[in-house]
Design an enzyme around this catalytic site. Structure first.
Site, short mmCIF file in Angstrom:
data_model
loop_
_atom_site.label_atom_id
_atom_site.label_comp_id
_atom_site.label_asym_id
_atom_site.label_seq_id
_atom_site.Cartn_x
_atom_site.Cartn_y
_atom_site.Cartn_z
N HIS A 155 41.39 26.52 27.74
CA HIS A 155 40.51 27.50 28.39
C HIS A 155 41.14 28.08 29.66
CE1 HIS A 155 37.29 25.76 25.83
NE2 HIS A 155 37.87 24.61 26.16
N SER A 276 58.26 49.26 41.75
CA SER A 276 57.20 50.26 41.81
C SER A 276 57.71 51.45 42.62
CB SER A 276 55.97 49.65 42.48
OG SER A 276 55.18 50.66 43.08
#
Ligand code: ARG
Length: 459
Positions: A155, A276
């Site tokens: 999970h 970026s």
């Protein structure tokens, strides 16, 4: 004039001509098409279906055409529709009537089925080799990280400690099955369809076995309708490729997480990252993201072929020309992805301390604490409850189980003794799980040996 132009009184509309033509994408099968035609021509000569001299001239000229294509001397024509008719047109231009005898006892329907099978066989071999190389890199990564303890998750919550070797070996198993699936698909692709004709076989006494042997196939197709209209093998390969990229994508997703500032389990190499245009600090795991992204595209290829095939009456229909762009795209995508993926995982830096620290938080040794109580005689369900209370107390006190004083342990259960500290240490948690397939160093070493055996059995 078209090779099939005899019964037509009008030229094909030029837009229809472009629409119908597949040469743009099926030209990549030029080698398979020529090799198939060479085998067919040899057989026609051997069986005296066409004159021996014609057969020999065809074979010789086809070889010249092959080398001319490879040295960039041939320009394909949209007007000649597809690779099959392009080659036949070039052949006929060069040797006239002899060339016109090549298509005796053959149809483009069995010809295209042959070409695609040959093409796919070659690609399966290449993709398999690429996966083998990836597998070798995974075994190396695993053997370098037998002691690299990290948290295992369920999970996406910390669950139990494992090692990076154990985690890497999980992916080794997945790609191993992928290799086996490819080998299986190869078997069903390795069937020679020539002799099926357009759909109903042929009246010529073709020697199908001879063509099979010439082209290195293991079997011949057993029904002419099926021989020209079966594309199961294309769908099977697209399924295999979808499963491969699903595995690559899951792995990529994990690496993207591990590469975050929050995890810092790994650092992608500069050569496999991009920046970026606005944020100077950024270093993004674009390779892993693109592989994850391209998964949709390969699934799309599979869906597209499945859908194309679902309503086609026997035997050949032109719809089937649509199989090629999809399977070519899926093949190209997988080859690109496997190659850059291997580069990415062999250059990334492993941050062993961060992994170890990560394994320590989140009570990953709670199951082992319960197992400890069981070994002291307590029933497992009761032990589960006792450790649950220990965890609740630890959360309140802001400490880990291994930081408990002996008094704190005794307050939880009086069966606990000094040996608890060793029993719940991360090393014990990992190395006591010395079961086949488990994370213990010994178990992983054996898994690596088995993996090497598997790789050895392939080459
Ligand atoms: N280009 C065609 C294909 O890819 C070849 C077979 C054409 N056969 C025909 N009867 N039109 O399927």
């Amino acid at each position: 004039m078209k090779l099939w132009g005899g019964r037509f009184s009008k030229n094909t509309d030029s837009e229809v001509n472009d629409f119908n033509s597949s040469i743009r994408f099926d030209q990549r099968m030029y080698r398979q098409d020529i090799l198939g035609s060479i085998a067919h021509a040899k057989m026609l000569g051997k069986c005296n279906i066409i004159p021996k001299e014609d057969s020999e001239l065809i074979v010789k000229t086809l070889r010249e055409i092959l080398s001319d294509i490879e040295s960039g001397k041939v320009e394909f024509m949209i007007d000649a529709e597809d690779i099959h008719m392009n080659i036949e047109t070039i052949l006929t231009k060069r040797i006239g009537n002899a060339g016109k005898r090549l298509h005796t006892g053959r149809s483009r329907n069995d010809q295209v089925a042959l070409d695609v099978r040959m093409y796919i066989k070659d690609e399966i071999v290449e993709i398999k080799e690429m996966l083998v190389s990836l597998e070798k890199s995974l075994l190396k990564l695993a053997s370098e990280n037998l002691d690299t303890i990290m948290p295992g998750y369920t999970h996406l919550q910390k669950a139990q400690p494992i090692t990076l070797a154990h985690h890497t070996l999980a992916y080794f198993e997945m790609f191993k099955r992928d290799i086996e699936r490819l080998e299986d698909t190869y078997k069903r692709t390795d069937v020679m369809p020539l002799g099926s004709g357009a759909l109903a076989g042929t009246t010529y006494p073709l020697d199908r076995e001879f063509v099979k042997e010439e082209l290195g196939f293991s079997k011949i197709t057993q029904n002419s309708l099926d021989g020209v209209s079966d594309r199961d093998f294309v769908i099977e390969l697209a399924s295999c490729l979808s499963i491969i990229i699903m595995h690559l994508s899951r792995y990529s997703e994990e690496l993207i997480l591990w590469n975050t500032n929050e995890f810092q389990f790994i650092e992608m190499d500069d050569g496999c990252s991009t920046g970026s245009s606005i944020m100077p600090q950024k270093k993004n795991p674009d390779v892993a993201e693109l592989i994850r992204g391209k998964t949709g595209r390969v699934y799309g290829d599979l869906m597209s072929i499945l859908t194309t095939m679902k309503g086609i009456p026997l035997a050949y229909n032109k719809d089937m020309q649509e199989d090629k762009e999809c399977i070519f795209d899926a093949i190209d995508t997988i080859k690109l992805c496997v190659s850059v993926f291997e580069k990415m995982i062999t250059t990334m830096k492993i941050n062993k301390e961060r992994m170890f620290d990560g394994a320590g938080g989140g009570f990953t040794n709670a199951t082992d604490a319960a197992d400890y109580l069981v070994k002291k005689g307590m029933p497992f369900r009761q032990a589960h409850e006792v450790v649950g209370k220990m965890v609740a107390y630890a959360l309140d006190a802001g400490k880990a189980l291994s930081d408990f004083t002996m008094d704190e342990f005794k307050n939880c259960s009086d069966v606990i003794e000094d040996d608890i500290y060793d029993a719940i240490s991360l090393y014990t948690c990992v190395n006591e799980r010395n079961i086949v397939g488990g994370p213990a160093k010994e178990a992983c070493k054996k898994a690596i040996e088995k993996g090497e055996e598997f790789i050895g059995s392939l080459c």
